[in-house]
Enzyme design. Structure first.
Site, PDB file in Angstrom:
ATOM      1  N   CYS A 109     -35.495   2.080   9.410  1.00  0.00           N
ATOM      2  CA  CYS A 109     -36.086   3.409   9.261  1.00  0.00           C
ATOM      3  C   CYS A 109     -36.653   3.543   7.853  1.00  0.00           C
ATOM      4  O   CYS A 109     -35.958   3.257   6.871  1.00  0.00           O
ATOM      5  CB  CYS A 109     -35.029   4.481   9.506  1.00  0.00           C
ATOM      6  SG  CYS A 109     -35.619   6.170   9.241  1.00  0.00           S
ATOM      7  N   CYS A 181     -42.205   2.564  22.046  1.00  0.00           N
ATOM      8  CA  CYS A 181     -43.520   2.651  21.405  1.00  0.00           C
ATOM      9  C   CYS A 181     -43.358   3.378  20.074  1.00  0.00           C
ATOM     10  O   CYS A 181     -43.162   4.593  20.033  1.00  0.00           O
ATOM     11  CB  CYS A 181     -44.471   3.397  22.331  1.00  0.00           C
ATOM     12  SG  CYS A 181     -46.155   3.511  21.738  1.00  0.00           S
TER      13      CYS A 181
END
Length: 201
Positions: A109, A181
């Site tokens: 992240c 995605c």
């Protein structure tokens, strides 16, 4: 006649924006605030699986949620990173750094460093966004129903900081048949070192 090309250009721009919303998930910024929630729905601590940059699983840890003010996130991120991760925006298809990316490593992240995906699960979906068959650990992500733009999709978030990453669809390849995605700007890539690659062989 003078208005014809302009009207066609506007139509193409609108069509592209709608395709982006369907393919990987744009969402109106005002709906993003609901993800923050309260402490009962979103606890202050979470259990995550830690991974080294070589991709080695290091065990489950109990860690505090990363919570920052909007001003703090704006200082920590680029404008496009902030728009995507904190306001659920979507980068333009085929423009992201990791769409056509083939190095061996893990994706973390960009907001908090939480391990999210391995290059082992990455595949070319042809959609214009980096796509994965599965997260590196189910414990490290969370999902929510996204009903933005009159569609119902499954939004994918970082469990450690709540960053919007993208959406997951059920049109991926075996064995999971899933397509995570993701937005490239929501991810930070870490290449496996040569020693770790030798250990895995």
């Amino acid at each position: 006649m003078a208005d014809g090309p302009i009207d066609r250009r506007r139509f193409i721009v609108v069509l592209a924006a709608c395709a982006g919303a369907w393919g990987c998930g744009a969402r109106r910024p005002e709906t993003r605030a609901s993800v923050a929630g309260d402490d009962k729905q979103h606890p202050r601590t979470v259990s995550l699986v830690e991974f080294s940059n070589s991709g080695a699983r290091q065990g489950i840890v109990l860690t505090g949620k990363v919570v920052k003010t909007e001003a703090e996130w704006k200082r920590a991120l680029t404008p496009v990173q902030f728009w995507v991760t904190r306001q659920a925006g979507t980068e333009v298809a085929f423009t992201g750094q990791y769409n056509d990316w083939h190095q061996d490593g893990i994706f973390r992240c960009v907001c908090c460093g939480n391990a999210l995906f391995s290059s082992d699960a990455k595949f070319n979906s042809g959609t214009g966004w980096p796509s994965f068959g599965a997260p590196i650990a189910e414990e490290n992500i969370e999902t929510h129903t996204d009903r933005g733009f009159g569609m119902e999709r499954v939004e994918v978030l970082c469990r450690k900081c709540g960053a919007h990453l993208g959406h997951v669809f059920d049109d991926g390849p075996p064995p999971t048949h899933l397509r995570y995605c993701m937005n490239s700007v929501a991810l930070a890539f870490h290449r496996r070192d040569e020693e770790a690659q030798r250990d895995r062989s």
